[in-house]
Design an enzyme around this catalytic site. Structure first.
Site, PDB file in Angstrom:
ATOM      1  N   ASN A   1       0.840  -1.193   0.000  1.00  0.00           N
ATOM      2  CA  ASN A   1       0.000   0.000   0.000  1.00  0.00           C
ATOM      3  C   ASN A   1       0.874   1.242   0.000  1.00  0.00           C
ATOM      4  O   ASN A   1       2.085   1.178   0.259  1.00  0.00           O
ATOM      5  CB  ASN A   1      -0.908   0.015   1.226  1.00  0.00           C
ATOM      6  CG  ASN A   1      -2.088  -0.922   1.084  1.00  0.00           C
ATOM      7  OD1 ASN A   1      -2.530  -1.223  -0.021  1.00  0.00           O
ATOM      8  ND2 ASN A   1      -2.612  -1.383   2.208  1.00  0.00           N
TER       9      ASN A   1
ATOM     10  N   ASN B   1      -7.702 -11.230   1.475  1.00  0.00           N
ATOM     11  CA  ASN B   1      -7.538 -10.083   2.356  1.00  0.00           C
ATOM     12  C   ASN B   1      -8.901  -9.740   2.945  1.00  0.00           C
ATOM     13  O   ASN B   1      -9.939 -10.083   2.381  1.00  0.00           O
ATOM     14  CB  ASN B   1      -6.913  -8.893   1.617  1.00  0.00           C
ATOM     15  CG  ASN B   1      -7.680  -8.484   0.373  1.00  0.00           C
ATOM     16  OD1 ASN B   1      -8.617  -9.158  -0.047  1.00  0.00           O
ATOM     17  ND2 ASN B   1      -7.302  -7.386  -0.226  1.00  0.00           N
TER      18      ASN B   1
ATOM     19  N   GLU C   1      -9.946   1.588   1.221  1.00  0.00           N
ATOM     20  CA  GLU C   1      -8.984   0.497   1.250  1.00  0.00           C
ATOM     21  C   GLU C   1      -8.045   0.613   2.455  1.00  0.00           C
ATOM     22  O   GLU C   1      -7.545   1.697   2.769  1.00  0.00           O
ATOM     23  CB  GLU C   1      -8.156   0.469  -0.038  1.00  0.00           C
ATOM     24  CG  GLU C   1      -8.957   0.046  -1.254  1.00  0.00           C
ATOM     25  CD  GLU C   1      -8.065  -0.426  -2.386  1.00  0.00           C
ATOM     26  OE1 GLU C   1      -7.203  -1.291  -2.143  1.00  0.00           O
ATOM     27  OE2 GLU C   1      -8.230   0.081  -3.512  1.00  0.00           O
TER      28      GLU C   1
ATOM     29  N   HIS D   1     -12.424  -8.016   4.194  1.00  0.00           N
ATOM     30  CA  HIS D   1     -13.376  -7.022   3.703  1.00  0.00           C
ATOM     31  C   HIS D   1     -14.590  -6.974   4.618  1.00  0.00           C
ATOM     32  O   HIS D   1     -15.096  -8.001   5.067  1.00  0.00           O
ATOM     33  CB  HIS D   1     -13.830  -7.354   2.283  1.00  0.00           C
ATOM     34  CG  HIS D   1     -12.731  -7.246   1.287  1.00  0.00           C
ATOM     35  ND1 HIS D   1     -12.433  -6.082   0.623  1.00  0.00           N
ATOM     36  CD2 HIS D   1     -11.822  -8.164   0.857  1.00  0.00           C
ATOM     37  CE1 HIS D   1     -11.392  -6.278  -0.168  1.00  0.00           C
ATOM     38  NE2 HIS D   1     -11.009  -7.542  -0.046  1.00  0.00           N
TER      39      HIS D   1
ATOM     40  N   CYS E   1      -4.399  -8.010  -4.471  1.00  0.00           N
ATOM     41  CA  CYS E   1      -5.020  -6.848  -5.096  1.00  0.00           C
ATOM     42  C   CYS E   1      -5.561  -7.288  -6.452  1.00  0.00           C
ATOM     43  O   CYS E   1      -4.780  -7.664  -7.336  1.00  0.00           O
ATOM     44  CB  CYS E   1      -4.012  -5.710  -5.256  1.00  0.00           C
ATOM     45  SG  CYS E   1      -4.678  -4.262  -6.100  1.00  0.00           S
ATOM     46  N   GLY E   2      -6.882  -7.260  -6.606  1.00  0.00           N
ATOM     47  CA  GLY E   2      -7.488  -7.745  -7.845  1.00  0.00           C
ATOM     48  C   GLY E   2      -7.167  -6.883  -9.048  1.00  0.00           C
ATOM     49  O   GLY E   2      -6.836  -7.396 -10.129  1.00  0.00           O
ATOM     50  N   ASN E   3      -7.270  -5.561  -8.906  1.00  0.00           N
ATOM     51  CA  ASN E   3      -6.893  -4.681 -10.008  1.00  0.00           C
ATOM     52  C   ASN E   3      -5.401  -4.780 -10.299  1.00  0.00           C
ATOM     53  O   ASN E   3      -4.966  -4.700 -11.448  1.00  0.00           O
ATOM     54  CB  ASN E   3      -7.262  -3.228  -9.683  1.00  0.00           C
ATOM     55  CG  ASN E   3      -8.753  -3.006  -9.661  1.00  0.00           C
ATOM     56  OD1 ASN E   3      -9.480  -3.538 -10.492  1.00  0.00           O
ATOM     57  ND2 ASN E   3      -9.232  -2.219  -8.713  1.00  0.00           N
TER      58      ASN E   3
ATOM     59  N   GLY F   1     -12.283  -6.055  -3.377  1.00  0.00           N
ATOM     60  CA  GLY F   1     -13.461  -5.477  -2.743  1.00  0.00           C
ATOM     61  C   GLY F   1     -14.720  -5.707  -3.557  1.00  0.00           C
ATOM     62  O   GLY F   1     -15.786  -6.016  -3.009  1.00  0.00           O
TER      63      GLY F   1
ATOM     64  N   CYS G   1     -11.540  -1.342  -6.498  1.00  0.00           N
ATOM     65  CA  CYS G   1     -10.849  -2.386  -5.735  1.00  0.00           C
ATOM     66  C   CYS G   1     -11.382  -3.724  -6.216  1.00  0.00           C
ATOM     67  O   CYS G   1     -12.572  -4.013  -6.061  1.00  0.00           O
ATOM     68  CB  CYS G   1     -11.095  -2.203  -4.236  1.00  0.00           C
ATOM     69  SG  CYS G   1     -10.384  -3.507  -3.202  1.00  0.00           S
TER      70      CYS G   1
END
Length: 272
Positions: free
Chosen positions: A64, A156, A207, A158, A73-75, A219, A216
Site C-alpha cells: 500500500n 484479504n 482500502e 473485507h 489486489c485484484g486490479n 473489494g 478495488c
C-alpha cells in the site's frame, strides 16, 4: 539509486510496477512511502513488485502507499498480467501468480483480463475478525451510527455494508473508523454498496492502508459475494465503481471470477 518503473491502473486504481526479478531494492518500503506522494513523488494507491517464483510462473508482492505489505489486489494482478504479456515475458494465456493469498490465475479474455480469485473465506476467525462463524448483518457501532456488516475474505479482509444512496454516503468519515476497529485484528477494507438491480450493484471503497480509491478488485469480489449471500442478486454481478465496471461471478465451483481492464499509462525512472 535509480530504478525504472511502469505506471498502470485498473479502473483508476493506480499502481507503479517494479520489475525486481533480477535485483532487490534496499530500503524498499521507505522508498515506496516517499514515491507514493502525489505532489513530491510519482503517486499511486499500491506498488506491485514483480518477482521470480519457484512454484509459479511469477510472484507478485503488493505494498500500500503507506508502505505496508498486503495479501492481494485484484486490479493489481490484472495490471501485472498485462505487463507480463505486453513485454513478451510469457506466451501462456493463463498465468499462475504467487501471492501472499496463494496462487492467483489471470487469463486473457479478449481485450479484458479474467482472474480466478479463488474461494471466498466466510469463517470469521479466518478473515480475520474477533468473531467465529459467518458474519452476515452483524451490528457494529461506529461513532454515531450502527452498521450491519457482512464480512468476507478474498485473501484479504473485507467489511461490506449496504446503504441506500452510496453516492452521498460519507465514506471518508466512516471508512477509516471501521478500518481500524478492534473487531478486525489486521484492520480491514470497507465496501459501501447500493443495490441497483438483481444483476447490478454500485460500490465505493475505503482500502486498508490506502484510503478511498476509484476501484478495488478484491473489494468488488467480496461485495458481490455479500450481495449473493444476502439474496440481493444472482450469482453474476456487474459492480459499478467510480473508475468503471467489473464483472464478478461466484461460480458453481465456489470460485469467484473477476473480469475487467488493465491499462499502462507511462514508464519512467525514479531516484530512491
Amino acid at each position: 539509486m535509480k530504478i525504472q518503473f511502469t505506471k498502470m491502473h485498473g479502473l483508476g486504481n493506480d499502481f507503479i510496477l517494479l520489475d525486481c526479478r533480477a535485483r532487490k531494492i534496499p530500503g524498499l518500503q521507505k522508498a515506496l512511502r516517499r514515491l507514493s506522494d502525489r505532489r513530491f513523488g510519482i503517486g499511486f494507491d499500491q506498488a506491485l513488485i514483480l518477482r521470480s517464483s519457484d512454484s509459479a510462473d511469477f510472484a507478485m508482492d503488493i505494498y500500500n502507499n503507506d508502505g505496508a505489505r498486503v495479501e492481494m489486489c485484484g486490479n493489481g494482478i490484472r495490471c501485472l498480467a498485462k505487463y507480463i504479456w505486453s513485454r513478451g515475458l510469457s506466451k501462456k494465456r493463463r498465468l499462475d501468480i504467487e501471492t501472499l493469498a496463494g496462487v492467483i490465475r489471470p487469463e486473457k479474455a479478449g481485450d479484458l483480463i479474467r482472474v480466478n480469485m479463488g474461494e471466498p473465506i466466510l469463517e470469521g476467525a479466518l478473515i480475520p475478525t474477533v468473531m467465529e462463524g459467518r458474519i452476515i448483518d452483524k451490528r457494529l457501532a461506529i461513532s454515531d451510527k450502527v452498521f450491519h456488516i457482512t464480512c468476507v475474505s478474498m485473501g484479504n479482509p473485507h467489511c461490506v455494508i449496504f446503504v441506500d444512496h452510496v453516492g452521498a454516503f460519507p465514506v471518508e468519515k466512516y471508512g477509516p473508523l471501521i478500518e481500524i476497529n478492534k473487531f478486525f485484528p489486521r484492520k480491514t477494507n470497507v465496501e459501501f454498496i447500493e443495490v441497483l438491480s438483481r444483476s447490478r450493484i454500485k460500490m465505493r471503497v475505503w482500502e486498508r492502508g490506502a484510503g478511498q480509491t476509484l476501484a478495488c478488485g478484491t473489494g468488488a469480489s467480496a461485495a458481490a459475494v455479500a450481495a449473493i449471500l444476502k439474496g440481493y442478486t444472482g450469482n453474476t454481478v456487474l459492480v459499478e465503481l467510480p473508475g468503471g465496471r467489473l464483472k464478478i461471478e461466484w461460480a458453481k465451483d465456489n470460485h469467484v471470477y473477476m473480469t475487467g481492464p488493465a491499462e499502462e499509462v507511462f514508464t519512467g525512472v525514479a531516484w530512491i
